[in-house]
Write a protein that holds these residues in place. Structure first.
Motif, PDB file in Angstrom:
ATOM      1  N   UNK A 115       0.816  -1.332   0.064  1.00 51.75           N
ATOM      2  CA  UNK A 115       0.051  -0.016   0.038  1.00 51.75           C
ATOM      3  C   UNK A 115       0.901   1.208  -0.028  1.00 51.75           C
ATOM      4  N   UNK A 116       2.193   1.299   0.653  1.00 53.95           N
ATOM      5  CA  UNK A 116       3.111   2.180   0.711  1.00 53.95           C
ATOM      6  C   UNK A 116       3.844   2.450  -0.772  1.00 53.95           C
ATOM      7  N   UNK A 117       3.755   1.365  -1.735  1.00 50.64           N
ATOM      8  CA  UNK A 117       4.548   1.629  -2.800  1.00 50.64           C
ATOM      9  C   UNK A 117       6.028   1.982  -2.684  1.00 50.64           C
ATOM     10  N   UNK A 118       6.509   3.222  -3.248  1.00 52.06           N
ATOM     11  CA  UNK A 118       7.786   3.367  -3.290  1.00 52.06           C
ATOM     12  C   UNK A 118       7.885   4.621  -2.177  1.00 52.06           C
ATOM     13  N   UNK A 119       6.769   4.754  -1.255  1.00 54.58           N
ATOM     14  CA  UNK A 119       6.769   5.903  -0.405  1.00 54.58           C
ATOM     15  C   UNK A 119       8.258   6.002   0.526  1.00 54.58           C
ATOM     16  N   UNK A 120       8.348   6.988   1.036  1.00 46.72           N
ATOM     17  CA  UNK A 120       9.517   6.907   1.979  1.00 46.72           C
ATOM     18  C   UNK A 120       9.730   5.938   3.041  1.00 46.72           C
ATOM     19  N   UNK A 121      10.728   5.770   3.716  1.00 46.49           N
ATOM     20  CA  UNK A 121      10.864   4.936   4.722  1.00 46.49           C
ATOM     21  C   UNK A 121      11.389   5.738   6.190  1.00 46.49           C
ATOM     22  N   UNK A 122      10.784   5.182   7.244  1.00 43.36           N
ATOM     23  CA  UNK A 122      10.196   4.195   7.327  1.00 43.36           C
ATOM     24  C   UNK A 122       8.595   4.517   7.173  1.00 43.36           C
ATOM     25  N   UNK A 264      11.587  -0.236 -12.822  1.00 45.89           N
ATOM     26  CA  UNK A 264      11.056   0.005 -11.325  1.00 45.89           C
ATOM     27  C   UNK A 264      11.443  -1.086 -10.356  1.00 45.89           C
ATOM     28  N   UNK A 265      12.098  -0.762  -9.598  1.00 48.40           N
ATOM     29  CA  UNK A 265      12.379  -1.687  -8.387  1.00 48.40           C
ATOM     30  C   UNK A 265      12.460  -0.978  -7.169  1.00 48.40           C
ATOM     31  N   UNK A 266      11.934  -1.673  -6.028  1.00 45.39           N
ATOM     32  CA  UNK A 266      11.872  -1.200  -4.796  1.00 45.39           C
ATOM     33  C   UNK A 266      13.148  -1.262  -4.106  1.00 45.39           C
ATOM     34  N   UNK A 267      13.710  -0.075  -3.705  1.00 49.23           N
ATOM     35  CA  UNK A 267      14.950  -0.380  -3.249  1.00 49.23           C
ATOM     36  C   UNK A 267      15.015  -0.615  -1.557  1.00 49.23           C
TER      37      UNK A 267
END
Ligand SMILES: NC(=O)c1ccc[n+]([C@@H]2O[C@H](COP(=O)([O-])OP(=O)(O)OC[C@H]3O[C@@H](n4cnc5c(N)ncnc54)[C@H](O)[C@@H]3O)[C@@H](O)[C@H]2O)c1
Length: 307
Positions: A115-122, A264-267
């Protein structure tokens, strides 16, 4: 108590069904076994129903104390939006309606960090959702459907769990969709160099399936209708996973780094666990080092049993 676990042939569903049964509950297991496998339930003594969550006649199961809804299309590369929404969202609404009709007061359902996709962490629960694929969109829609249903049917509570990167026993059937930890274990334990995209510093919040089961138990006790992160809160790089696996398997294999072919790749994924900690009262007890050690012990035991 009497529970239904959907997706019980899958990794999380099977671990949950077996755990609930070990606690003395009556557990009904439902799966269509197109992805999950019956062998995951070989030690399960309850009734196993083979059926599709989209068309299942739930009423014949009678009144339940709780439903743990894990079944879903879990392949994030599926592009058929109509199919994804019908299995992940419409079938979930049917389950909520069944709960409402029969007086089942609690539905715990699997949402996702997708649901967060590429959103910032944490990643925090109050952060804007930003799904990067149809699968993630379906999980956002599930949460919306749960909110809408429970606001109109206050007798049912629905708690969503946004799992991060789950790993652990009973994930063999997931093949290429199994956890990175299992993929790397397979390579190292068969004497092959572990392969990761350059330079292995991508990180994930890897959460052990035993903690995921514990989070489900907390969600069953919770009295609200919210969605919570289920991770460890710890970012673990692929390089760190390789180091741990090499250590636990007494291997010394160098890593084979290769170019990432994907645009596209989730880092990075990492859960902010403050809300889960304070409100759900869920505290993970398996940081990666402990979870991977436990998992490797289990995997090695399976290997020796398989001859
Ligand atoms: N494993 C993870 O890292 C992770 C992360 C985030 C969210 N989740 C969510 O957790 C839940 C469980 O995931 P898992 O890792 O155990 O996956 P899994 O693929 O092992 O299990 C899903 C199960 O659902 C069953 N299923 C799918 N469609 C069905 C249908 N129409 N009717 C009946 N059964 C059906 C499959 O056969 C499978 O056994 C899913 O909802 C998934 O989206 C998992």
């Amino acid at each position: 108590m009497k529970f239904l676990v959907t997706g019980a042939g899958g990794m999380i569903g099977a671990n949950l069904a077996l755990y609930l049964e070990s606690q003395g509950h009556e557990v009904l297991a439902l799966d269509h076994f197109s992805v999950g496998v019956k062998s995951n339930l070989k030690d399960f003594k309850g009734i196993v129903y083979t059926g599709d969550i989209c068309t299942y006649n739930y009423d014949k199961l009678g009144k339940l104390d709780g439903i743990f809804h894990q079944a879903a299309i879990t392949d994030t590369t599926v592009m058929d939006e109509k199919l994804m929404m019908s299995v992940n969202v419409d079938a979930f609404v049917k389950i909520l309606e069944y709960a409402g009709r029969t007086g089942c007061q609690k539905v715990v359902y699997a949402s996702s960090a997708a649901t967060y996709g590429k959103g910032g962490v944490p990643m925090s629960e109050d952060q804007e959702s930003a799904p990067a694929n149809i699968y993630g969109v379906s999980k956002v829609e599930m949460e919306k459907a749960a909110k809408e249903f429970t606001s109109q049917n206050p007798g049912v509570k629905a708690v969503g769990l946004r799992y991060f990167n789950v790993y652990g026993p009973l994930e063999f059937h997931k093949k290429s969709a199994a956890s990175m930890i299992y993929q790397l274990y397979k390579q190292i334990s068969s004497g092959k160099a572990p392969r990761v995209f350059k330079m292995g510093e991508q990180f994930r919040d890897f959460v052990y399936v035993k903690d995921v089961v514990r989070a489900n138990m907390k969600a069953f006790e919770y009295r609200g209708n919210d969605a919570f992160n289920v991770g460890t809160g710890l970012p673990t790089t692929f390089n760190q996973v390789i180091e741990l696996l090499n250590r636990f398997l007494d291997a010394h294999l160098p890593t084979d780094y290769f170019d990432n072919p994907y645009d596209f790749y989730q880092e990075a994924t990492q859960a902010n666990m403050s809300l889960s900690d304070k409100v759900l009262k869920f505290k993970p007890i398996y940081p990666p080092e402990k979870g991977i050690a436990d998992y490797v012990e289990w995997l090695q035991k399976q290997k020796s049993l398989d001859g």
